[in-house]
Design an enzyme around this catalytic site. Structure first.
Site, PDB file in Angstrom:
ATOM      1  N   SER A   6      37.349  23.785  -9.954  1.00  0.00           N
ATOM      2  CA  SER A   6      37.040  22.370  -9.623  1.00  0.00           C
ATOM      3  C   SER A   6      38.550  21.484  -9.908  1.00  0.00           C
ATOM      4  CB  SER A   6      36.203  21.640 -10.202  1.00  0.00           C
ATOM      5  OG  SER A   6      36.120  20.094  -9.903  1.00  0.00           O
ATOM      6  N   HIS A  31      37.715  23.652  -5.121  1.00  0.00           N
ATOM      7  CA  HIS A  31      36.741  22.544  -5.224  1.00  0.00           C
ATOM      8  C   HIS A  31      37.322  21.266  -5.259  1.00  0.00           C
ATOM      9  CE1 HIS A  31      32.645  21.244  -4.977  1.00  0.00           C
ATOM     10  NE2 HIS A  31      32.956  20.367  -6.064  1.00  0.00           N
ATOM     11  N   ASP A  33      37.028  17.135  -5.398  1.00  0.00           N
ATOM     12  CA  ASP A  33      35.761  15.986  -5.677  1.00  0.00           C
ATOM     13  C   ASP A  33      36.529  14.623  -5.383  1.00  0.00           C
ATOM     14  OD1 ASP A  33      33.698  17.424  -6.836  1.00  0.00           O
ATOM     15  OD2 ASP A  33      35.059  17.845  -8.481  1.00  0.00           O
ATOM     16  N   MET A  35      35.563  10.828  -5.095  1.00  0.00           N
ATOM     17  CA  MET A  35      34.519  10.247  -5.756  1.00  0.00           C
ATOM     18  C   MET A  35      34.937   8.496  -5.417  1.00  0.00           C
ATOM     19  SD  MET A  35      34.129  11.454  -9.648  1.00  0.00           S
ATOM     20  CE  MET A  35      33.758  13.238  -9.723  1.00  0.00           C
ATOM     21  N   HIS A  64      34.022  17.992  -1.540  1.00  0.00           N
ATOM     22  CA  HIS A  64      32.736  17.434  -2.052  1.00  0.00           C
ATOM     23  C   HIS A  64      32.735  15.787  -1.889  1.00  0.00           C
ATOM     24  CE1 HIS A  64      29.612  17.270  -5.510  1.00  0.00           C
ATOM     25  NE2 HIS A  64      29.238  16.654  -4.541  1.00  0.00           N
ATOM     26  N   MET A  66      31.681  12.517  -2.772  1.00  0.00           N
ATOM     27  CA  MET A  66      30.494  11.620  -3.474  1.00  0.00           C
ATOM     28  C   MET A  66      30.936  10.291  -3.288  1.00  0.00           C
ATOM     29  SD  MET A  66      30.803  13.776  -6.818  1.00  0.00           S
ATOM     30  CE  MET A  66      32.376  14.844  -6.526  1.00  0.00           C
ATOM     31  N   MET A 135      23.799  20.657  -6.803  1.00  0.00           N
ATOM     32  CA  MET A 135      24.248  19.915  -7.936  1.00  0.00           C
ATOM     33  C   MET A 135      23.465  20.397  -9.169  1.00  0.00           C
ATOM     34  SD  MET A 135      26.769  18.316  -7.298  1.00  0.00           S
ATOM     35  CE  MET A 135      27.163  17.921  -8.873  1.00  0.00           C
ATOM     36  N   PHE A 141      31.133  13.180 -13.019  1.00  0.00           N
ATOM     37  CA  PHE A 141      31.952  13.569 -14.235  1.00  0.00           C
ATOM     38  C   PHE A 141      32.081  15.014 -14.289  1.00  0.00           C
ATOM     39  CE2 PHE A 141      30.193   9.421 -14.762  1.00  0.00           C
ATOM     40  CZ  PHE A 141      31.341   8.664 -15.200  1.00  0.00           C
ATOM     41  N   GLY A 142      32.967  15.529 -14.839  1.00  0.00           N
ATOM     42  CA  GLY A 142      33.301  17.064 -15.268  1.00  0.00           C
ATOM     43  C   GLY A 142      32.538  17.060 -16.686  1.00  0.00           C
ATOM     44  N   ASP A 173      27.184  23.622  -8.629  1.00  0.00           N
ATOM     45  CA  ASP A 173      28.418  22.773  -9.218  1.00  0.00           C
ATOM     46  C   ASP A 173      27.598  21.775 -10.237  1.00  0.00           C
ATOM     47  OD1 ASP A 173      30.567  21.222  -9.602  1.00  0.00           O
ATOM     48  OD2 ASP A 173      30.205  19.915  -7.640  1.00  0.00           O
ATOM     49  N   GLY A 174      28.557  22.204 -11.609  1.00  0.00           N
ATOM     50  CA  GLY A 174      28.129  21.144 -12.703  1.00  0.00           C
ATOM     51  C   GLY A 174      27.807  22.260 -14.060  1.00  0.00           C
ATOM     52  N   GLY A 175      28.545  22.118 -14.791  1.00  0.00           N
ATOM     53  CA  GLY A 175      28.171  22.939 -16.253  1.00  0.00           C
ATOM     54  C   GLY A 175      28.044  24.451 -16.033  1.00  0.00           C
ATOM     55  N   SER A 196      35.649  22.451 -15.855  1.00  0.00           N
ATOM     56  CA  SER A 196      36.150  22.459 -17.484  1.00  0.00           C
ATOM     57  C   SER A 196      36.226  23.765 -18.017  1.00  0.00           C
ATOM     58  CB  SER A 196      35.118  21.298 -18.268  1.00  0.00           C
ATOM     59  OG  SER A 196      33.923  21.672 -18.149  1.00  0.00           O
TER      60      SER A 196
HETATM   61  C1  DX5 Z   1      30.964  16.681 -10.787  1.00  0.00           C
HETATM   62  C2  DX5 Z   1      31.696  17.466  -9.844  1.00  0.00           C
HETATM   63  C3  DX5 Z   1      31.979  18.785 -10.207  1.00  0.00           C
HETATM   64  C4  DX5 Z   1      32.863  18.786 -11.585  1.00  0.00           C
HETATM   65  C5  DX5 Z   1      32.209  19.978 -12.326  1.00  0.00           C
HETATM   66  O1  DX5 Z   1      30.353  15.192 -10.236  1.00  0.00           O
HETATM   67  O2  DX5 Z   1      31.017  17.372  -8.637  1.00  0.00           O
HETATM   68  O3  DX5 Z   1      32.723  19.471  -9.184  1.00  0.00           O
HETATM   69  O4  DX5 Z   1      34.082  18.878 -11.282  1.00  0.00           O
HETATM   70  O5  DX5 Z   1      32.728  19.989 -13.493  1.00  0.00           O
HETATM   71  P1  DX5 Z   1      32.148  21.024 -14.742  1.00  0.00           P
HETATM   72  O6  DX5 Z   1      32.277  22.461 -14.192  1.00  0.00           O
HETATM   73  O7  DX5 Z   1      33.197  20.553 -15.843  1.00  0.00           O
HETATM   74  O8  DX5 Z   1      30.783  20.584 -14.903  1.00  0.00           O
HETATM   75 ZN    ZN Z   2      32.015  18.946  -7.132  1.00  0.00          ZN
END
Ligand code: DX5
Ligand code: ZN
Length: 215
Positions: A6, A31, A33, A35, A64, A66, A135, A141-142, A173-175, A196
């Site tokens: 990402s 990926h 993002d 926002m 993606h 948002m 999600m 947020f990352g 996607d996420g964590g 991250s």
């Molecule tokens: C969060 C984004 C993700 C983000 C994931 O809203 O959609 O794509 O970059 O970041 P990590 O992998 O650090 O959770």
């Molecule tokens: Zn994303």
């Protein structure tokens, strides 16, 4: 299995170089993002940012959105170089139309569900999509912690795909990191987004390899 670093966690002072690094390390997707500060409580960047990178990379640009009422920006997002565009079911009363617009603009279309949204909310469009993004954190947020309860939806989507003969890829996607990725794959995920974990790693090339080795 596909790895999708990402860009949100990449080094914005050396964006082109960061993307080259993950591409050479064997990533499949990038990926991206977008926002809007309305659908999610954060603003990232718009399509102009990746437009300039498009010619330099062979990665699949996975955008993606948002964004509230994403259909307003679909054309712009595709023209800037998106290969796949995913839109949240929570962001528009007209998800079917939004997906139609993405395809009409010449990209692959995907639907996204937040952690608080059930698979039932997207059942009516599953035959229409190339990708479903589950999600695994609340978007915006990352660097947030993975929500394990979301994996049940990955399993449901994998089941439905088999039973109904659908062909979408399932993305998480996420964590996602070396600890949570194995559970995602076991549940049926095809595309692992990692921000991250990859870009915050002391050795991003190794981080990508670690994820690939789980397949
Ligand atoms: C969060 C984004 C993700 C983000 C994931 O809203 O959609 O794509 O970059 O970041 P990590 O992998 O650090 O959770
Ligand atoms: Zn994303």
């Amino acid at each position: 299995m596909y790895i999708a670093p990402s860009m949100l966690s990449a080094d914005f002072n050396n964006l082109a170089q960061s993307i080259r690094m993950v591409e050479e390390a064997g990533a499949d997707y990038l990926h991206i993002d977008i926002m809007d500060g309305d659908f999610v409580p954060n603003i990232s960047f718009g399509p102009m940012l990746y437009q300039g990178l498009r010619a330099q990379s062979k990665l699949v640009f996975d955008v993606h959105m948002m964004v509230t009422n994403p259909e307003r920006y679909v054309d712009q997002v595709v023209k800037a170089g998106a290969d796949v565009v995913t839109v949240h079911v929570e962001a528009t009363p007209h998800i079917h139309r939004a997906l139609q617009l993405i395809k009409a603009a010449g990209a692959k279309a995907g639907v996204v569900i937040n952690p608080g949204t059930s698979v039932a909310a997207i059942e009516a469009v599953l035959g229409q999509v190339d990708q479903v993004l589950v999600m695994t954190v609340n978007p915006g947020f990352g660097g947030q912690a993975f929500i394990p309860a979301t994996l049940d939806k990955v399993r449901q989507l994998a089941d439905l795909r088999q039973k109904q003969g659908y062909s979408y890829l399932i993305e998480v996607d996420g964590g996602v990191n070396d600890k949570t990725a194995a559970d995602c794959l076991a549940a049926g995920a095809d595309i692992l987004v990692a921000g991250s974990y990859v870009f915050g790693h002391s050795d991003p090339v190794q981080a990508i390899q670690t994820l690939k080795d789980l397949a």
